[in-house]
Scaffold this active site. Sequence first.
Site: not given
Length: 438
Positions: A347, A312
């Site tokens: 995640e 990210n």
Amino acid sequence: MTDAETAPDGSGSGKAGRHPYDPRAWALWKHPRRVIVYLLVMDALALLVFAFTFAASAAPGELDWLRFGILAAGATVHIQFTQRQEESRRAGTSTVLIDLTAVWVFPAVLTLPPILTVALIAIIRAQRWFTARRPANTFLFASISHSVAAVLGHLAFISLGEPNWMSLSPLESLWEFGLVVFAAVVYEGVQIVYIGGVIALSAGKQAKLRNILGSKQDNILEAVTTGLGAITAVLLIVLPPAVAIMAVVTVIFNRLAELDQLLDDVRTDSKTGVLNMRGWSEAADRALTRTARSDEKLALLMIDLDHFKWINDTYGHPAGDDVLRDIAQALDEVTRPSDVVGRFGGEEFLVLLPDIDETSAREAAERVRSAVAKLHIVTTDKRGGQTTISDRTTSIGVALYPEHGTTMEQLLQAADAAVYVAKENGRNQVRLAPDDTP
């Protein structure tokens, strides 16, 4: 009927000053050349099929027109009474949409001359235009694909002789049923080639089989809808007034399809397409209850993506979403149909493995780890440029029932503890829950 709402979008105003319906302003021309060529070639082939079939077909008779009128009336009732539900279903799907009007089109495939079948599709699609609200060129391509699929389905059905359903012996009825199934396969198969082809070419390397063919639920719905169409054909021939019953059935069926989609939305993670925690917990609890009753084994995998924050931070959150989607797809591909795959949050993913021992559970976890490591995920960077993310690793914890717990909460705690052990020992590995896990 498969609706091509994921076909190339013709929206957009094009160059300044041009009307959106001006063909030169269609965003279609901005798509890759392979997509444009595919669309033009398929439409040209469709026109040849229409020209050949219409020229070889006999003119419709009075009975044909009567049946056409009954089907058109039934389809109109269906469409007009389900507009709100259809708008809701279209707004809630990002993949192929299953249009329930096959209940009316497929009986036309079996009972009407091709020219009337195409006319019926034109009536249906003209009414769907106000619900679909799609660009003209996209909607036209979808309509052509429906029409050519119907025509080829009709030719397949009559290829071995015209049916006479009013005087069939039991053996002959079995043969005719086989022809109906054959016609349905051709009818659906042509649409898959048309629509699936353009989706695959548009998406390129990012094309997913689920987006091209639809989910398992989509295909079941399609099969049921086509089956109802076959029943409508029988009623149309044997007892035409009873077709009115099918109009009521389709309205109810459309409502049930909407409710099923809403339920699926509640249970599904919007980013990855796998079960969210609510949906996964419901399915996992049922599997655990069955396991406890049968005195069998069960395993739980907790899959944590290593250094996901780095993705990210480096490529941006859209790239992170692409990674999650591709990993979820990989999990679907390397697990069994009976396994329960879900997103735990962030995640982390969960996989429940019913009826499995420790050795097989470790092997399943290794397959997951290896599959993720082999992924080459095509995505974009922070500036919108294309990039590929690869060589990703995972830390996987394995908990066994009943060794590490007899409730789902205990198994989750044990698998989580195993993930921490994997991370503390260097990541990118599979670890069994510690024996002292409470």
